[in-house]
Write a protein that holds these residues in place. Structure first.
Motif, short mmCIF file in Angstrom:
data_model
loop_
_atom_site.label_atom_id
_atom_site.label_comp_id
_atom_site.label_asym_id
_atom_site.label_seq_id
_atom_site.Cartn_x
_atom_site.Cartn_y
_atom_site.Cartn_z
N LEU A 121 96.27 0.06 3.68
CA LEU A 121 95.50 0.57 4.82
C LEU A 121 94.67 -0.50 5.52
CD1 LEU A 121 94.34 3.92 3.21
CD2 LEU A 121 95.90 3.69 5.14
N GLN A 122 94.51 -1.64 4.88
CA GLN A 122 93.73 -2.71 5.50
C GLN A 122 94.33 -3.13 6.84
OE1 GLN A 122 90.71 -3.97 4.19
NE2 GLN A 122 90.65 -4.70 6.32
N ALA A 123 95.65 -3.10 6.93
CA ALA A 123 96.31 -3.48 8.18
C ALA A 123 95.90 -2.55 9.32
CB ALA A 123 97.83 -3.45 8.00
N ALA A 124 95.73 -1.26 9.01
CA ALA A 124 95.30 -0.32 10.04
C ALA A 124 93.87 -0.62 10.48
CB ALA A 124 95.41 1.11 9.52
N ILE A 125 93.00 -0.85 9.53
CA ILE A 125 91.60 -1.16 9.86
C ILE A 125 91.52 -2.44 10.68
CG2 ILE A 125 89.38 -1.84 8.87
CD1 ILE A 125 89.91 0.15 6.63
N ASP A 126 92.29 -3.45 10.29
CA ASP A 126 92.30 -4.72 11.02
C ASP A 126 92.78 -4.53 12.47
OD1 ASP A 126 91.42 -5.98 8.75
OD2 ASP A 126 93.39 -6.77 8.18
N ALA A 127 93.63 -3.53 12.67
CA ALA A 127 94.16 -3.27 14.01
C ALA A 127 93.29 -2.29 14.80
CB ALA A 127 95.58 -2.71 13.91
N GLY A 128 92.16 -1.86 14.21
CA GLY A 128 91.27 -0.94 14.89
C GLY A 128 91.71 0.50 14.84
N ILE A 129 92.62 0.84 13.92
CA ILE A 129 93.10 2.21 13.77
C ILE A 129 92.19 2.96 12.80
CG2 ILE A 129 95.02 3.65 12.99
CD1 ILE A 129 96.88 1.30 13.70
N PRO A 130 91.64 4.11 13.18
CA PRO A 130 90.79 4.86 12.25
C PRO A 130 91.55 5.26 10.98
CG PRO A 130 90.53 5.69 14.48
CD PRO A 130 91.70 4.74 14.51
N VAL A 131 90.90 5.05 9.85
CA VAL A 131 91.46 5.42 8.55
C VAL A 131 90.56 6.48 7.94
CG1 VAL A 131 91.92 4.63 6.20
CG2 VAL A 131 92.56 3.19 8.15
N LEU A 132 91.16 7.61 7.57
CA LEU A 132 90.42 8.71 6.97
C LEU A 132 91.05 9.08 5.64
CD1 LEU A 132 90.75 9.30 10.29
CD2 LEU A 132 89.05 11.05 9.72
N ALA A 133 90.24 9.55 4.70
CA ALA A 133 90.74 10.00 3.40
C ALA A 133 90.55 11.51 3.29
CB ALA A 133 90.00 9.30 2.27
N VAL A 134 91.49 12.16 2.62
CA VAL A 134 91.39 13.60 2.40
C VAL A 134 91.62 13.91 0.93
CG1 VAL A 134 93.83 14.04 2.92
CG2 VAL A 134 92.15 15.88 3.21
N ASP A 135 90.80 14.79 0.37
CA ASP A 135 90.88 15.23 -1.02
C ASP A 135 90.42 14.15 -2.00
OD1 ASP A 135 92.09 17.35 -3.04
OD2 ASP A 135 92.75 15.37 -3.69
N THR A 136 90.98 12.95 -1.90
CA THR A 136 90.63 11.84 -2.78
C THR A 136 90.19 10.67 -1.92
OG1 THR A 136 92.27 12.56 -4.40
CG2 THR A 136 91.46 10.30 -4.60
N ASN A 137 89.03 10.12 -2.21
CA ASN A 137 88.49 9.07 -1.37
C ASN A 137 89.22 7.75 -1.57
OD1 ASN A 137 86.85 7.86 0.50
ND2 ASN A 137 84.97 8.04 -0.70
N VAL A 138 89.57 7.10 -0.47
CA VAL A 138 90.13 5.75 -0.55
C VAL A 138 89.02 4.76 -0.84
CG1 VAL A 138 91.36 3.95 0.69
CG2 VAL A 138 92.01 6.34 1.01
N GLY A 139 87.89 4.91 -0.13
CA GLY A 139 86.72 4.07 -0.39
C GLY A 139 86.83 2.66 0.13
N ILE A 140 87.66 2.42 1.12
CA ILE A 140 87.84 1.09 1.67
C ILE A 140 86.76 0.82 2.72
CG2 ILE A 140 89.45 1.92 3.45
CD1 ILE A 140 90.97 -0.72 3.13
N ALA A 141 86.29 -0.42 2.79
CA ALA A 141 85.32 -0.81 3.81
C ALA A 141 85.94 -0.60 5.19
CB ALA A 141 84.91 -2.27 3.63
N GLY A 142 85.18 0.06 6.06
CA GLY A 142 85.69 0.35 7.40
C GLY A 142 86.34 1.70 7.52
N GLN A 143 86.42 2.45 6.43
CA GLN A 143 86.97 3.80 6.48
C GLN A 143 86.10 4.68 7.38
OE1 GLN A 143 88.29 5.84 2.70
NE2 GLN A 143 86.52 7.14 3.12
N THR A 144 86.74 5.51 8.17
CA THR A 144 86.01 6.35 9.13
C THR A 144 85.34 7.54 8.46
OG1 THR A 144 87.48 5.73 10.94
CG2 THR A 144 86.22 7.77 11.21
N SER A 145 86.07 8.26 7.60
CA SER A 145 85.52 9.48 7.02
C SER A 145 86.29 9.88 5.78
CB SER A 145 85.57 10.62 8.05
OG SER A 145 84.98 11.80 7.54
N PHE A 146 85.62 10.62 4.91
CA PHE A 146 86.27 11.25 3.76
C PHE A 146 86.03 12.76 3.85
CE2 PHE A 146 85.45 12.92 -0.67
CZ PHE A 146 86.78 13.14 -0.97
#
Length: 333
Positions: A121-146
């Protein structure tokens, strides 16, 4: 429509399921071999959703919620994919990479392994794409929401209920999920917290690998190691609870309290039938799917999104199980 639906649920349920979507949802009829499903791609906002698997009733509800949100929101397309089993970590990572490479405006993930998912998912964050987690948290820096449940608190409530039934002199075992999975670890923590507070001894903890057959084997091993000692079985999910029940029935064990997790209709029907599964901690997978797509679209449009969106739970038992099933039927109507 969503507000009216939420009000109807409050009237139906003993403990409310705080609904936020009123669209039609269906539990998948046959998801055993299902690995991917897509909605038409004609909208302006494209949201990719990579779930742990689509081969279960629970994740089928999450998928249905995602698609209901896409139906309700204007010019939104949702693609929902997932591997054939939660143990397929590499397969899920490949799906994440494929969805990012195919081009999406936001990506949602329920990681089978948070560390592995973070790398993809780091590639998405680097490209400015919002990253969200559902049910289980990804916990990556730059994540938009859980969007999800406090698994520690939810399992704690399930553990407390079981101890109230069996008594503080009871002894318990825990059948947890996939090794290293954050959700499994948090549910185990909640169960242990309930037992520790009540002075209930946890005899052992074994992995059932999120599978009915895996849990059956784990329970067989536990019954062999602790004959006539186990009063409570605290399980990672409903499939695990059913596996534990199968092992107990085969061994002729009947005086035992099994608690599942997820609130699947199949488990609630067993509870109402008086089987060894006595309770399930009910999440709101449909609502989580709906909410995370809503949040993803807001993020794409530059609107404010909460970093954590909590979904409440309830312990479903024989006392409130029929009302809970009626609520699931209402979602289909």
């Amino acid at each position: 429509m969503k507000k009216l639906f939420a009000l109807s649920l409050a009237l139906v349920m003993t403990l409310s399921l705080a609904a936020c979507g009123g669209k039609k949802t269906e539990a998948p009829a046959d998801t055993e071999n299902k690995t991917e499903t897509e909605t038409p791609t004609t909208g302006d906002v494209k949201v990719a959703v990579v779930l742990k698997t689509l081969a279960s009733e629970y994740w089928g509800y999450v998928e249905a919620g995602c698609k209901a949100a896409a139906d309700d929101l204007r010019d939104v397309d949702v693609v929902v994919v997932g591997p054939g089993a939660e143990s397929d970590i590499e397969g899920q990572v490949s799906m994440i990479e494929q969805q990012i490479g195919a081009g999406c405006d936001a990506i949602v993930c329920a990681p089978n392994d948070a560390g592995a998912a973070q790398g993809a998912l780091q590639a998405a964050i680097d490209a400015g794409i919002p990253v969200l987690a559902v049910d289980t948290n990804v916990g990556i820096a730059g994540q938009t929401s859980f969007v999800g449940t406090s698994n520690v608190d939810a399992a704690y409530e399930g553990g407390k209920w079981a101890i109230e039934q069996a008594g503080t002199d009871a002894k318990a075992v825990i059948i947890y999920g996939q090794e290293g999975d954050n959700t499994s670890n948090m549910r185990m923590e909640g169960y242990e917290k309930a037992c520790t507070e009540a002075g209930v001894e946890v005899l052992a903890k074994l992995s059932g690998n999120n599978l009915t057959d895996g849990a059956t084997k784990a329970m067989e091993d536990l019954l062999s190691a602790y004959p006539d000692q186990i009063d409570i079985v605290l399980c990672h999910n409903d499939d695990t609870a059913i596996g534990a029940m199968n092992a107990c029935k085969s061994a002729g064990v009947s005086d035992i309290t099994i608690v599942g997790f997820d609130g699947n209709a199949s488990a609630v029907k067993l509870i109402l039938d008086g089987e060894l599964v006595k309770a399930t901690v009910a999440q709101q997978p449909y609502e989580m799917g709906y909410q995370v797509v809503e949040a993803a679209v807001k993020a794409v449009k530059g609107e404010s999104v909460d970093e954590v969106i909590n979904a409440p739970v309830q312990v479903v038992t024989a006392e409130n199980g029929q009302a809970y099933l009626d609520n699931l039927e209402a979602m289909k109507g």
